[in-house]
Structure formats: structure tokens, C-alpha cells
Design a protein around this motif. Sequence first.
Motif, PDB file in Angstrom:
ATOM      1  N   MET A 175       0.839  -1.383   0.035  1.00 24.03           N
ATOM      2  CA  MET A 175       0.075   0.063  -0.003  1.00 24.03           C
ATOM      3  C   MET A 175       0.601   1.333   0.008  1.00 24.03           C
ATOM      4  SD  MET A 175      -1.323  -0.018   3.992  1.00 24.03           S
ATOM      5  CE  MET A 175      -1.800  -1.631   4.034  1.00 24.03           C
ATOM      6  N   VAL A 176       1.969   1.237   0.202  1.00 18.10           N
ATOM      7  CA  VAL A 176       2.713   2.675   0.292  1.00 18.10           C
ATOM      8  C   VAL A 176       2.626   3.296  -0.926  1.00 18.10           C
ATOM      9  CG1 VAL A 176       5.252   3.505   0.324  1.00 18.10           C
ATOM     10  CG2 VAL A 176       4.575   1.330   1.688  1.00 18.10           C
ATOM     11  N   PHE A 177       2.709   2.959  -2.074  1.00 12.30           N
ATOM     12  CA  PHE A 177       2.532   3.626  -3.275  1.00 12.30           C
ATOM     13  C   PHE A 177       0.944   4.525  -3.211  1.00 12.30           C
ATOM     14  CE2 PHE A 177       0.774   4.494  -7.636  1.00 12.30           C
ATOM     15  CZ  PHE A 177       1.626   5.184  -8.024  1.00 12.30           C
ATOM     16  N   THR A 178      -0.048   3.531  -2.925  1.00 13.45           N
ATOM     17  CA  THR A 178      -1.141   4.087  -2.718  1.00 13.45           C
ATOM     18  C   THR A 178      -1.365   5.073  -1.767  1.00 13.45           C
ATOM     19  OG1 THR A 178      -2.154   1.927  -3.446  1.00 13.45           O
ATOM     20  CG2 THR A 178      -3.502   3.542  -2.225  1.00 13.45           C
ATOM     21  N   LEU A 179      -0.750   5.066  -0.774  1.00 17.46           N
ATOM     22  CA  LEU A 179      -0.580   6.126   0.513  1.00 17.46           C
ATOM     23  C   LEU A 179       0.075   7.191   0.072  1.00 17.46           C
ATOM     24  CD1 LEU A 179       0.262   3.707   3.746  1.00 17.46           C
ATOM     25  CD2 LEU A 179      -2.278   4.497   2.902  1.00 17.46           C
ATOM     26  N   VAL A 180       1.246   7.254  -0.381  1.00 15.45           N
ATOM     27  CA  VAL A 180       1.984   8.110  -1.010  1.00 15.45           C
ATOM     28  C   VAL A 180       1.161   9.019  -1.815  1.00 15.45           C
ATOM     29  CG1 VAL A 180       3.917   9.256  -2.029  1.00 15.45           C
ATOM     30  CG2 VAL A 180       4.099   7.375  -0.512  1.00 15.45           C
ATOM     31  N   SER A 181       0.464   8.363  -2.918  1.00  8.64           N
ATOM     32  CA  SER A 181      -0.404   9.277  -3.807  1.00  8.64           C
ATOM     33  C   SER A 181      -1.417   9.827  -3.106  1.00  8.64           C
ATOM     34  CB  SER A 181      -0.928   8.148  -4.933  1.00  8.64           C
ATOM     35  OG  SER A 181       0.245   7.533  -5.700  1.00  8.64           O
ATOM     36  N   ALA A 182      -2.226   9.115  -2.323  1.00  7.38           N
ATOM     37  CA  ALA A 182      -3.298   9.692  -1.585  1.00  7.38           C
ATOM     38  C   ALA A 182      -2.840  11.074  -0.812  1.00  7.38           C
ATOM     39  CB  ALA A 182      -3.902   8.605  -0.655  1.00  7.38           C
ATOM     40  N   VAL A 183      -1.736  11.007  -0.174  1.00 11.47           N
ATOM     41  CA  VAL A 183      -1.229  12.001   0.677  1.00 11.47           C
ATOM     42  C   VAL A 183      -0.929  13.227  -0.283  1.00 11.47           C
ATOM     43  CG1 VAL A 183       0.631  12.971   2.012  1.00 11.47           C
ATOM     44  CG2 VAL A 183      -0.222  10.711   2.663  1.00 11.47           C
ATOM     45  N   GLN A 184      -0.289  12.879  -1.337  1.00 12.16           N
ATOM     46  CA  GLN A 184       0.130  13.925  -2.418  1.00 12.16           C
ATOM     47  C   GLN A 184      -1.248  14.917  -3.024  1.00 12.16           C
ATOM     48  OE1 GLN A 184       1.777  12.848  -6.300  1.00 12.16           O
ATOM     49  NE2 GLN A 184       3.422  14.227  -5.595  1.00 12.16           N
ATOM     50  N   GLU A 185      -2.331  14.071  -3.205  1.00  5.47           N
ATOM     51  CA  GLU A 185      -3.405  14.559  -3.498  1.00  5.47           C
ATOM     52  C   GLU A 185      -4.138  15.217  -2.714  1.00  5.47           C
ATOM     53  OE1 GLU A 185      -6.054  11.632  -5.116  1.00  5.47           O
ATOM     54  OE2 GLU A 185      -4.519  11.085  -6.656  1.00  5.47           O
ATOM     55  N   ARG A 186      -4.237  14.944  -1.406  1.00  2.00           N
ATOM     56  CA  ARG A 186      -5.054  15.413  -0.205  1.00  2.00           C
ATOM     57  C   ARG A 186      -3.893  16.826   0.244  1.00  2.00           C
ATOM     58  NH1 ARG A 186      -9.569  16.924   1.485  1.00  2.00           N
ATOM     59  NH2 ARG A 186      -9.660  17.212   3.518  1.00  2.00           N
ATOM     60  N   MET A 187      -2.616  16.839   0.095  1.00  5.05           N
ATOM     61  CA  MET A 187      -1.893  17.927   0.385  1.00  5.05           C
ATOM     62  C   MET A 187      -1.886  19.150  -0.635  1.00  5.05           C
ATOM     63  SD  MET A 187       2.203  17.984   1.511  1.00  5.05           S
ATOM     64  CE  MET A 187       2.306  16.954   0.112  1.00  5.05           C
ATOM     65  N   THR A 188      -2.407  18.646  -1.911  1.00  2.00           N
ATOM     66  CA  THR A 188      -2.464  19.526  -2.753  1.00  2.00           C
ATOM     67  C   THR A 188      -3.836  20.400  -2.629  1.00  2.00           C
ATOM     68  OG1 THR A 188      -1.057  18.304  -4.499  1.00  2.00           O
ATOM     69  CG2 THR A 188      -2.745  19.993  -5.397  1.00  2.00           C
ATOM     70  N   VAL A 189      -4.739  19.489  -2.361  1.00  2.00           N
ATOM     71  CA  VAL A 189      -6.236  20.141  -1.910  1.00  2.00           C
ATOM     72  C   VAL A 189      -6.150  20.798  -0.652  1.00  2.00           C
ATOM     73  CG1 VAL A 189      -8.513  19.714  -1.120  1.00  2.00           C
ATOM     74  CG2 VAL A 189      -7.481  18.186  -3.009  1.00  2.00           C
ATOM     75  N   LEU A 190      -5.422  20.773   0.152  1.00  2.00           N
ATOM     76  CA  LEU A 190      -5.223  21.661   1.568  1.00  2.00           C
ATOM     77  C   LEU A 190      -4.433  22.775   0.999  1.00  2.00           C
ATOM     78  CD1 LEU A 190      -4.082  18.989   4.150  1.00  2.00           C
ATOM     79  CD2 LEU A 190      -6.236  20.096   4.008  1.00  2.00           C
ATOM     80  N   VAL A 191      -3.291  22.778   0.103  1.00  2.32           N
ATOM     81  CA  VAL A 191      -2.704  23.875  -0.200  1.00  2.32           C
ATOM     82  C   VAL A 191      -3.734  24.855  -1.004  1.00  2.32           C
ATOM     83  CG1 VAL A 191      -0.963  24.857  -1.644  1.00  2.32           C
ATOM     84  CG2 VAL A 191      -0.532  22.669  -0.412  1.00  2.32           C
ATOM     85  N   GLU A 192      -4.522  24.247  -1.898  1.00  2.79           N
ATOM     86  CA  GLU A 192      -5.431  25.108  -2.716  1.00  2.79           C
ATOM     87  C   GLU A 192      -6.405  25.655  -1.929  1.00  2.79           C
ATOM     88  OE1 GLU A 192      -5.103  25.961  -5.655  1.00  2.79           O
ATOM     89  OE2 GLU A 192      -3.635  24.642  -6.679  1.00  2.79           O
ATOM     90  N   GLU A 193      -6.937  25.073  -0.893  1.00  3.98           N
ATOM     91  CA  GLU A 193      -7.892  25.514   0.094  1.00  3.98           C
ATOM     92  C   GLU A 193      -7.314  26.660   0.797  1.00  3.98           C
ATOM     93  OE1 GLU A 193     -10.588  21.648   0.934  1.00  3.98           O
ATOM     94  OE2 GLU A 193      -9.128  22.226   2.330  1.00  3.98           O
ATOM     95  N   GLN A 194      -6.139  26.380   1.400  1.00  4.77           N
ATOM     96  CA  GLN A 194      -5.520  27.574   1.975  1.00  4.77           C
ATOM     97  C   GLN A 194      -5.298  28.966   1.300  1.00  4.77           C
ATOM     98  OE1 GLN A 194      -4.824  27.839   5.058  1.00  4.77           O
ATOM     99  NE2 GLN A 194      -3.335  29.697   5.089  1.00  4.77           N
ATOM    100  N   LYS A 254      -7.008  29.784  -1.127  1.00  4.47           N
ATOM    101  CA  LYS A 254      -8.361  30.222  -1.488  1.00  4.47           C
ATOM    102  C   LYS A 254      -8.752  31.238  -0.384  1.00  4.47           C
ATOM    103  CE  LYS A 254     -12.989  29.540  -3.231  1.00  4.47           C
ATOM    104  NZ  LYS A 254     -13.621  30.356  -1.998  1.00  4.47           N
ATOM    105  N   ARG A 255      -8.468  30.677   0.956  1.00  2.85           N
ATOM    106  CA  ARG A 255      -8.823  31.359   2.013  1.00  2.85           C
ATOM    107  C   ARG A 255      -7.911  32.686   2.165  1.00  2.85           C
ATOM    108  NH1 ARG A 255      -8.869  26.277   4.484  1.00  2.85           N
ATOM    109  NH2 ARG A 255      -6.599  26.267   5.123  1.00  2.85           N
ATOM    110  N   VAL A 256      -6.561  32.568   1.804  1.00  5.64           N
ATOM    111  CA  VAL A 256      -6.089  33.793   2.029  1.00  5.64           C
ATOM    112  C   VAL A 256      -6.292  34.847   0.862  1.00  5.64           C
ATOM    113  CG1 VAL A 256      -3.522  34.731   1.603  1.00  5.64           C
ATOM    114  CG2 VAL A 256      -3.839  32.702   2.831  1.00  5.64           C
ATOM    115  N   GLU A 257      -6.728  34.224  -0.306  1.00  2.00           N
ATOM    116  CA  GLU A 257      -7.155  35.243  -1.376  1.00  2.00           C
ATOM    117  C   GLU A 257      -8.662  35.815  -0.848  1.00  2.00           C
ATOM    118  OE1 GLU A 257      -6.849  37.334  -4.598  1.00  2.00           O
ATOM    119  OE2 GLU A 257      -5.505  35.968  -3.770  1.00  2.00           O
ATOM    120  N   ASP A 258      -9.534  35.158  -0.409  1.00  2.00           N
ATOM    121  CA  ASP A 258     -10.892  35.444   0.233  1.00  2.00           C
ATOM    122  C   ASP A 258     -10.744  36.687   1.078  1.00  2.00           C
ATOM    123  OD1 ASP A 258     -12.052  33.806  -1.648  1.00  2.00           O
ATOM    124  OD2 ASP A 258     -12.543  32.242  -0.114  1.00  2.00           O
TER     125      ASP A 258
END
Length: 234
Positions: free
Chosen positions: A104-123, A125-129
Motif C-alpha cells: 500500500m505504500v504507493f497508494t498511501l503516498v499518492s493519496a497524501v500528495q493529492e490531499r496535500m494539494t487540496v489543502l494548499v489550494e484551500e489555504q 483560497k482562504r488567503v485570497e478571500d
Amino acid sequence: MTDYKEEQRNEIEALQSIYPEEIELIKEEPSFIFTINVQSQDEESQNDEDKCACCTIQFSLGEKYPDEAPVIEITEYSNLEDDQIEELMNYLNEQVEENLGMVMVFTLVSAVQERMTVLVEEQKKRVEDEKNRREREEEEAEQKRFEGTKVTIENFVAWKTKFDAEMAELKRLRSQTEQQASNKLSGKEMFLQDATMNESDVQFLKDDTDSVEVDESLFQDMDDLDLDDDENAG
């Protein structure tokens, strides 16, 4: 019988081919311990690595992995908040539960990468708002400085009443001032306005003329004066 050690070794070799620069093997015995550096895939990360969100995940594979959960820890991170790291760890643990029994390591790393990208985009957006909100409030405050007070029937009547009272008071003061000025006449103005003063002065002179008396005794000795001598001397 499953050869867990061989299965783990094969997974790590596959990970080394996928993440040749990101993976670091720390230990092989008695169990595999390694780290993988993960970077968000947002647009800003692609243009400037110094601004990207990154974390280092450490994996410790137990004796019966993948039938048992690996021990996972985020050891380092940048451009992420503590609460975001906590969210990533919770997300990782959820993914582990869903993938037990499979490598599962590859699956876990890919999931973290995607989730981290979402968190950065949300952050972002909050700063821009927040920035837009402050700018909007500043614009509204600046606009109000030029708008003045909105006219309603009530505040117009109140203004008109106050204005009329002020004008009436101003008129009264002006009239009072003019009246005081008219009461302070010069002598000439008083003379021109009151003809009886002219007549009284003439009457005073007339009365004085009628009462003048000449003492003739003062002139009796004038014959004794030697006026001819004075004239000859002159």
C-alpha cells in the motif's frame, strides 16, 4: 506460507524505481524502515519549489506487513500548518485501514500528495478571500466618506426645522444690531434730525444780544489820551 520479507523487498524495489530521488532506505533489518519525500502538485509548486507544500513520511514495515498496518509518521514538513499535518495523518490512517492485506505504500503516498494539494489550494483560497474581503471593506469605507448621509423625509424635516430656527435667530440678531447702531447718532446727525436744536441755538444768541449793556463811563477819559502823539510817532 507467505514470505513477508520478500514481498516487502519487492515493494521497496518498485518504490525506488518510482521515487528514485525521493526515497531513502534507512534500515533493512530486523525490518524495513524508509522515508519518502512528498510534494504537492499545485501550480505554484511547479513554478517555485520554495513555495510548495512538502512533507517527509517515514514507513516502518512490521514482520507481517501488508497483513498488518505499517507504522507511519510525518517527520518533516514545510509550508503546512500543524492542523493540516494532523488532517493528513488521519487521512493516512483511513487509507491504511482500507488497504490492509495489499502492498500500500504507493497508494498511501499518492493519496497524501493529492490531499496535500487540496489543502494548499484551500489555504490559498482562504488567503485570497481574506485579502478580497479587506479590500472590499476598505473600498466601502472610502465610498461612505463621499456618499454622506442618505436623505429621508425624517432627517430632511429635522434639518429644515433646524435651518429655519438658525435663520430666524440670525435675522433677529441682525435686526438688533441695526437698531443699536441707529440709536448711536453723531452730533451732526442729531442736529439734522432735530430742527428744534437749531432754533434753540438761534434763540440763545438772540436772547444774549438783547441783554447786552455797555458801561459808558469806561469811555469818558478817552479825551485825555495823547492819540496824536501816537499817530505822529507812527
